[in-house]
Every structure is written in C-alpha cells, then in structure tokens.
Motif scaffolding. Structure first.
Motif, PDB file in Angstrom:
ATOM      1  N   TRP A   1       0.864  -1.154   0.000  1.00 31.30           N
ATOM      2  CA  TRP A   1       0.000   0.000   0.000  1.00 31.30           C
ATOM      3  C   TRP A   1       0.908   1.213   0.000  1.00 31.30           C
ATOM      4  O   TRP A   1       1.023   1.930   0.987  1.00 31.30           O
ATOM      5  N   ASN A   2       1.543   1.459  -1.148  1.00 34.44           N
ATOM      6  CA  ASN A   2       2.454   2.587  -1.241  1.00 34.44           C
ATOM      7  C   ASN A   2       2.690   2.936  -2.706  1.00 34.44           C
ATOM      8  O   ASN A   2       2.007   2.413  -3.595  1.00 34.44           O
ATOM      9  N   TRP A   3       3.688   3.793  -2.934  1.00 32.95           N
ATOM     10  CA  TRP A   3       3.933   4.323  -4.274  1.00 32.95           C
ATOM     11  C   TRP A   3       5.425   4.321  -4.599  1.00 32.95           C
ATOM     12  O   TRP A   3       6.259   4.462  -3.719  1.00 32.95           O
ATOM     13  N   GLU A   4       5.699   4.173  -5.900  1.00 35.40           N
ATOM     14  CA  GLU A   4       7.053   4.388  -6.416  1.00 35.40           C
ATOM     15  C   GLU A   4       6.969   5.404  -7.544  1.00 35.40           C
ATOM     16  O   GLU A   4       6.069   5.340  -8.394  1.00 35.40           O
TER      17      GLU A   4
ATOM     18  N   GLY B   1       8.160   4.565  -1.499  1.00 36.32           N
ATOM     19  CA  GLY B   1       7.665   4.748  -0.149  1.00 36.32           C
ATOM     20  C   GLY B   1       7.787   3.481   0.665  1.00 36.32           C
ATOM     21  O   GLY B   1       7.893   2.374   0.137  1.00 36.32           O
ATOM     22  N   SER B   2       7.791   3.646   1.976  1.00 38.57           N
ATOM     23  CA  SER B   2       7.866   2.492   2.884  1.00 38.57           C
ATOM     24  C   SER B   2       6.907   2.730   4.038  1.00 38.57           C
ATOM     25  O   SER B   2       6.283   3.799   4.149  1.00 38.57           O
ATOM     26  N   SER B   3       6.787   1.763   4.936  1.00 41.45           N
ATOM     27  CA  SER B   3       5.895   1.920   6.081  1.00 41.45           C
ATOM     28  C   SER B   3       6.388   2.992   7.035  1.00 41.45           C
ATOM     29  O   SER B   3       5.633   3.481   7.876  1.00 41.45           O
TER      30      SER B   3
ATOM     31  N   ILE C   1       6.914   8.502   4.020  1.00 41.24           N
ATOM     32  CA  ILE C   1       5.999   8.901   2.945  1.00 41.24           C
ATOM     33  C   ILE C   1       6.822   9.250   1.699  1.00 41.24           C
ATOM     34  O   ILE C   1       7.763  10.034   1.782  1.00 41.24           O
TER      35      ILE C   1
ATOM     36  N   MET D   1      -2.454   5.010   2.317  1.00 39.64           N
ATOM     37  CA  MET D   1      -1.632   4.936   1.107  1.00 39.64           C
ATOM     38  C   MET D   1      -1.490   6.341   0.515  1.00 39.64           C
ATOM     39  O   MET D   1      -2.084   6.682  -0.506  1.00 39.64           O
TER      40      MET D   1
ATOM     41  N   PHE E   1       0.971   9.988  -0.408  1.00 40.64           N
ATOM     42  CA  PHE E   1       2.266  10.495  -0.853  1.00 40.64           C
ATOM     43  C   PHE E   1       2.205  12.009  -0.776  1.00 40.64           C
ATOM     44  O   PHE E   1       1.180  12.590  -0.406  1.00 40.64           O
TER      45      PHE E   1
ATOM     46  N   PRO F   1       3.383   8.662   8.120  1.00 42.44           N
ATOM     47  CA  PRO F   1       3.241   7.215   7.939  1.00 42.44           C
ATOM     48  C   PRO F   1       2.309   6.609   8.985  1.00 42.44           C
ATOM     49  O   PRO F   1       2.099   7.157  10.068  1.00 42.44           O
TER      50      PRO F   1
END
Length: 312
Positions: free
Chosen positions: A140-143, A163-165, A168, A242, A244, A296
């Motif tokens: 549940w994140n973005w690149e 992104g990681s847990s 952001i 989720m 950014f 986060p």
C-alpha cells in the motif's frame, strides 16, 4: 385584498433575502472561497478550468432554481384558493410548450459544450512534456520513477523514489513546467489523486492489456508548495494510509535536486535518496527532507493502548 397579498409577498421576499445574507455572512468565507463552492484551491491551469466549469454550472443551476422558487412563491401568494369556483383551465398552449422545450434544450446544449471543451483541455497531452514520471502503485504505497534521469553509477537505472511503512514518498516536481504521469499498478486497482490538481485517475495493472488510458499531463504547477496525494480507490486493508506528497520546487531547485539524485552520496556509497538530496538543496521549508502534509501509519500497537482513565 390584492394590496395585502402584495405586502405579504414583499415581506416574505425581504425575510428570505435577509436569511440568505446571514447564511452567507455566517460562513466566514471570502468571496473567492464562496465562488469555489467547496472546491479546494487548484494549483494547475487544468484545475482552474475545472473550477470555473463547476462555478458557472452551479451559478446557472442556482439561477434556474431562483426562477422556479419565484414561480412557486408567486403561485402561493397570488393564486391561492379564493372560492369553490374552478379556475379557468388552460391546455394545449403552443407558445408555452415551445418555450418549455427550447429552453431546457439550450441549457443542456450549452452545458454539454463547455463540459466537452474543458474535458478535452484537461486530458490533452503534448508531444514533448518537460518532465515524465512513471507512477507505480502497489499495496500500500507508491514508487515514482524519472525515466529521463539515469543514475551515474548505472545508466540503465532511472532515478526512483519508493515509499515504505516508515517514510511517505515524495513526488518532487518543478514549478512552471509540463509534467506527464504514466500510471501502472503491480497488483490491484488503485487511484492517483492530488486534491489541488482537481484530478484523479485509476491505476490499473497492465493498463494496455485492459484498454485503459494510463497517462495524463498537467500544463504546469502555478506555485511552489507541498500537496498531499492519496489513493482514491479502495484497495485493501491499508488503503486509507496509502498517501504520498507532491513537493513543487522552483525550476533551479528542482534541477539541483535531480542532479543530486543521479549522483552517488560519498557518505553512504549509494545514490542520493529524496530526503538526502532535499537536505542538500537550499530552498528553506520546501526542502524539508520528509513529508509535511501527512505521516506514515504507526505500526507499533503498544503506542495505541486504551487510556486507563485514571484507574489502577
């Protein structure tokens, strides 16, 4: 009798106007905020075009509403039942029927025209955007990848922010330049949404195979700043977190940022991260290394214990 009815109608109109004036004044909104009718302030020309379409559509709807409300109040005030005698019946009034057919048709045609013009402008893409960003969504994140900017240590790899847990992801963009976004998901359907863009688009796995238009473009970002971005499609357990952040920098600061992102940080022996590069760029609060619009999700359950309420 007629004089009394006229006085009553005038009094009713005054009371209605006063209530409306108090309602608008009590909101504490500025004229600019009132004219947005609840929309956030946009930061792109496309966002402003959509805001204008929304504003004038609401104004037109309110104008029609005022006419309808006026006719209703007029009927109530001047055409109430006065006796048991049946009023004169009017049927097959051709001029009135023509008006009732033509006016709604014109309203719909005008609304359709301006909607189509605005939509075409919003989804238009240029042949050569200034910056291209590949947006990869995953549970549940973005690149965010910048395919035009390659790492000095390996010129086959693009600059990328993941992104990681605990962090952001920052989508760093230049102010005043056109930006193309290419969207793709690695798992389920997500949705790329920045409220200040007034635009969101679903992010599909294998978009070409699914016949989806997976790209859109903004003409420019009109001002620097930090803007929260979100996933706007229910995509699983942690969909709500989720997020950014879009960080819009002046052109010179963005160029410096990307120059650093391509280089290797001598202190770590690895390419500069987004936070490290922003820390090296001298642009004040805009170069804060970490997100300021959202935070986060805290995965430590021990910090979310129920309050004891003072008991033992």
């Amino acid at each position: 009798m007629g004089l009394k009815e006229g006085t009553r109608a005038a009094r009713l109109a005054k009371v209605g106007g006063l209530v409306g004036l108090v309602g608008v004044g009590a909101t504490g909104c500025s004229t600019e905020e009132v004219m947005r009718f609840g929309w956030p302030a946009g930061v792109t020309p496309q966002a402003e075009a959509m805001r204008e379409l929304w504003t004038w559509s609401v104004v037109a709807a309110l104008a029609v509403g005022v006419i309808v409300w006026g006719l209703i109040l007029w009927s109530i005030a001047f055409h109430r039942k006065k006796s048991e005698e049946l009023p004169r019946q009017v049927a097959y009034n051709l001029p009135l029927e023509i008006v009732l057919l033509v006016v709604p048709t014109v309203i719909v045609a005008v609304l359709f025209y301006f909607t189509a013009v605005t939509q075409n402008y919003v989804i238009r893409e240029s042949d050569d955007p200034d910056v291209t960003v590949d947006v990869i969504a995953f549970q549940w994140n973005w690149e965010f990848r910048y395919p035009e900017y390659k790492l000095e240590s390996d010129d086959t790899l693009p600059v990328s922010t993941v992104g990681s847990s605990g962090e952001i992801p920052l989508l760093v963009l230049p102010q005043g330049r056109s930006v193309r976004f290419n969207l793709e998901s690695t798992d389920v359907i997500h949705s790329f949404f920045v409220p200040e863009f007034h635009f969101k688009r679903d992010v599909f796995p294998e978009p070409k195979k699914n016949n989806q238009d997976n790209s859109f473009e903004i003409e420019r970002i009109d001002r620097t700043g930090s803007f929260v971005g979100r996933c706007a499609e229910l995509c699983g357990t942690y969909h709500a977190v989720m997020n950014f952040e879009v960080r819009a920098l002046e052109q010179g600061d963005f160029d410096r940022y990307m120059e650093l992102r391509q280089r290797t940080n001598e202190a770590t022996g690895l390419p500069y991260t987004a936070a490290e590069a922003l820390g090296e760029v001298d642009c004040g609060e805009l170069c804060t290394p970490y997100a300021v619009t959202t935070k986060p999700f805290d995965t430590d359950r021990t910090v979310r214990e129920a309050s004891s309420g003072g008991g033992k």
